[in-house]
Design an enzyme around this catalytic site. Structure first.
Site, mmCIF file in Angstrom:
data_model
loop_
_atom_site.group_PDB
_atom_site.id
_atom_site.type_symbol
_atom_site.label_atom_id
_atom_site.label_comp_id
_atom_site.label_asym_id
_atom_site.label_seq_id
_atom_site.Cartn_x
_atom_site.Cartn_y
_atom_site.Cartn_z
ATOM 1 N N LEU A 1 15.202 -13.759 -21.014
ATOM 2 C CA LEU A 1 15.745 -13.382 -19.957
ATOM 3 C C LEU A 1 16.590 -13.019 -19.671
ATOM 4 O O LEU A 1 17.788 -14.420 -20.179
ATOM 5 C CB LEU A 1 15.073 -14.992 -18.735
ATOM 6 C CG LEU A 1 14.165 -15.738 -19.052
ATOM 7 C CD1 LEU A 1 13.339 -16.880 -18.374
ATOM 8 C CD2 LEU A 1 12.919 -15.003 -19.149
ATOM 9 N N GLU B 249 7.947 -35.000 -14.761
ATOM 10 C CA GLU B 249 8.386 -34.285 -13.572
ATOM 11 C C GLU B 249 9.590 -34.244 -14.165
ATOM 12 O O GLU B 249 10.471 -34.386 -14.691
ATOM 13 C CB GLU B 249 8.904 -34.661 -12.410
ATOM 14 C CG GLU B 249 9.057 -34.304 -11.224
ATOM 15 C CD GLU B 249 9.497 -35.288 -9.767
ATOM 16 O OE1 GLU B 249 9.200 -36.505 -9.822
ATOM 17 O OE2 GLU B 249 9.510 -34.984 -8.662
ATOM 18 N N HIS C 27 53.461 -7.154 -26.591
ATOM 19 C CA HIS C 27 55.315 -7.410 -26.805
ATOM 20 C C HIS C 27 55.581 -8.972 -25.645
ATOM 21 O O HIS C 27 55.660 -8.547 -25.107
ATOM 22 C CB HIS C 27 56.336 -6.482 -26.666
ATOM 23 C CG HIS C 27 55.537 -4.807 -26.523
ATOM 24 N ND1 HIS C 27 55.624 -3.967 -27.854
ATOM 25 C CD2 HIS C 27 55.113 -4.174 -25.686
ATOM 26 C CE1 HIS C 27 55.335 -2.839 -27.504
ATOM 27 N NE2 HIS C 27 54.672 -2.684 -25.631
#
Ligand code: TTP
Length: 408
Positions: free
Chosen positions: A6, A150, A315
């Site tokens: 995905l 769940e 620098h």
């Protein structure tokens, strides 16, 4: 078996780095996030199906139509937001077999997939979990014996198993996706689909993974992942030229065409890409990745940072715990601050809300094509948007939006 990845998300929490590219193309330790996913799925799949939408052309151009000989098919995400819609987009390519589905923005090791395949043998769905102390940002997997009871989204600061975003499905998942309602946050979520499957008696099992896993959602996740990869997977290899008088303390990887000049002092783990100019007289400290075609010049110190391709700290710069996008240039004397004087953890604005990074040290997050003038001071955790110009002497104490001009 097919591997569905995905990669259609907008990656809004990673702005400005995702202003012009999908999240999975951001480079960590000089490789795009999706390359790690492809590598770690590789032994288990014979074809990749990548679900795309946001900035898809960039991803297709980068990866092409195969990965180390295995074909890649791109499919545009069907209408609707969310992981369930993303997985549904692959329906026409699945042809009756079981398949792996993986979020494209996570990092995991190959063992993760092995464990999942093993668990799948007696179930209709298998998902990978890992135990965390604090599940505030995760889906909590409630289990009973070998099966999942769940999945509860973002249950708060409690301990338990988190959903890692790596799944094995049979094609019947598509029927359940069709019945999945819109979630409170306005997306079709694959976790809701799985809950629906459990309610109708499908057996959803899980495998516990105890290896490293990282979900790349926010900018500092990139730094955490960079550190992990350099610490655990870097090989000492010098393909460029190291001048006499430069010191290299392994492991350091230096790409072809890169020249490390005298007086450079590099303490690994550090990864430097191809065709860079490093030094003379710079100090590159551990957990730094420097992309291709970069210039790190005289009197520059860099630590724990990601510098993407074609960017320069030429620098008198200090870059600490920072991310610098592509084609960005720091002016002489520009300094990133990475520590608060009260030692508190650094907060960063993510999608308009201040979030705690949990890091005591965090520097700047600078987008792509940014020009920073001389002597600019950047406060910890501040962002400079892409295509911006920050003039000389500016103190960046607030985020700079993309496409801005900031002068004193
Ligand atoms: P998220 O990280 O939840 O979403 P995102 O990538 O859009 O990021 P942000 O929230 O910062 O905008 O997505 C989890 C995975 O699912 C990730 O690999 C992207 C993918 N995804 C899709 O393919 N399509 C989608 O519609 C969504 C929401 C996510």
């Amino acid at each position: 078996m097919k591997g569905v990845i995905l990669a259609a998300g907008k990656g809004e929490r990673l702005r400005p780095l995702t202003d012009d590219r999908p999240k999975v193309l951001l480079k960590v330790a000089n490789r795009a996030i999706i390359e790690y996913v492809l590598d770690n799925l590789y032994p288990f799949v014979d074809e990749f199906i990548i679900v795309v939408r946001y900035q898809k052309e960039k991803l297709i151009e980068f990866l092409g139509d195969e990965y180390n000989g295995k074909p890649i098919t791109y499919v545009e995400q069907v209408e609707g937001e969310g992981t369930a819609r993303a997985i549904y987009s692959a329906k026409e390519f699945i042809e009756g077999e079981s398949f792996l589905a993986v979020n494209g923005d996570i990092y995991f090791e190959r063992d993760a997939v092995k464990a999942l395949l093993h668990a799948f043998r007696k179930a209709d769905v298998a998902l990978l979990v890992k135990e965390f102390e604090d599940l505030s940002h995760f889906g909590k997997i409630e289990v009973e014996g070998k099966y999942v009871k769940e999945i509860k989204e973002k249950p708060g600061n409690i301990r338990g198993y988190a959903n890692l975003g790596i799944y094995l499905f049979k094609p019947d998942v598509f029927e359940f996706i069709e019945k999945t309602p819109l979630s409170k946050r306005g997306e079709y979520e694959i976790t809701d689909t799985i809950n629906l499957m459990i309610k109708t008696g499908r057996r959803v099992t899980y495998a516990v993974y105890d290896g490293y896993w990282n979900d790349i959602g926010r900018p500092w996740d990139l730094l955490n992942l960079n550190e992990y990869i350099l610490k655990n997977h870097l090989k000492h290899e010098i393909r460029g030229v190291v001048e006499e008088g430069a010191t290299i303390i392994p492991p350091v990887e230096i790409g072809e065409g890169t020249v490390v000049k005298s007086g450079a002092y590099i303490v690994g783990p550090v990864k430097i890409g191809k065709n860079c100019k490093i030094g003379p007289n710079c100090f590159i400290r551990p957990y730094t990745s420097i992309g291709n075609h970069c210039h790190i010049g005289n009197a520059v110190e860099i630590k724990n940072s990601i510098i993407m391709d074609h960017s320069n700290a030429p620098h008198l710069n200090y870059v600490g715990d920072s991310i610098i996008g592509e084609h960005t240039n720091l002016g002489a004397g520009t300094i990133t601050a990475n520590l608060r004087h009260d030692n508190r953890t650094i907060k960063v604005e993510v999608k308009g809300k201040l979030e705690d990074s949990g890091r005591r040290k965090l520097g700047a997050i600078i987008g792509h094509n940014v020009k920073v003038g001389i002597n600019v001071t950047i406060y910890p955790g501040r962002k400079i948007g892409s295509n911006s110009f920050v003039g000389p002497g500016v103190i960046v104490d607030k985020n700079v939006p993309s496409n801005s001009l900031v002068i004193v």
